[in-house]
Design an enzyme around this catalytic site. Sequence first.
Site, short mmCIF file in Angstrom:
data_model
loop_
_atom_site.label_atom_id
_atom_site.label_comp_id
_atom_site.label_asym_id
_atom_site.label_seq_id
_atom_site.Cartn_x
_atom_site.Cartn_y
_atom_site.Cartn_z
CB CYS A 117 7.64 14.59 88.78
SG CYS A 117 8.78 13.50 87.92
CD GLN A 118 10.87 20.69 85.82
OE1 GLN A 118 10.37 21.28 86.75
NE2 GLN A 118 12.00 21.04 85.27
#
Length: 147
Positions: A117-118
């Site tokens: 994910c980020q």
Amino acid sequence: GKIPTDMIERLKRTNTLGPYRNWMDSMQIIAPDQVSSKLSEGYKLLDVRPTFEVEGAPLTDPSVHIPLYEKASSDETKVQQFLAWAQGQTFTVKNEKFVDKVKEMFPNEEDKILVGCQGGVRSILAMKELENAGYKDLVWIGGGMSV
């Protein structure tokens, strides 16, 4: 290509991860710059970011996008949406179909999956859900893909 150990230790000390802190010791973890080599070993990249983050920064590597959380839009969450907006954030809610969607894309529990994910926190939560669903070869992209 090594993940900063201090970053992992900082994550373990934060309350963000709650009960997942100790579980990190048994996880397979790679640095973001090791993704390409894992892809060449037959791993598939599962991007669990919300759709609005993917639209703003799509990955160049081949990946499967199944969000763990999505932007809230229901009337019941209007206050939370406003408060998040006022702080420059986006209020998200859990994608209740996450595991079902992953099973559609990765029907074999032996599939080799990189989870990212980020920032790294949502992907840890996703990994725990996938492990509970029976997946055995999961690798966390330590610290997220924006490191």
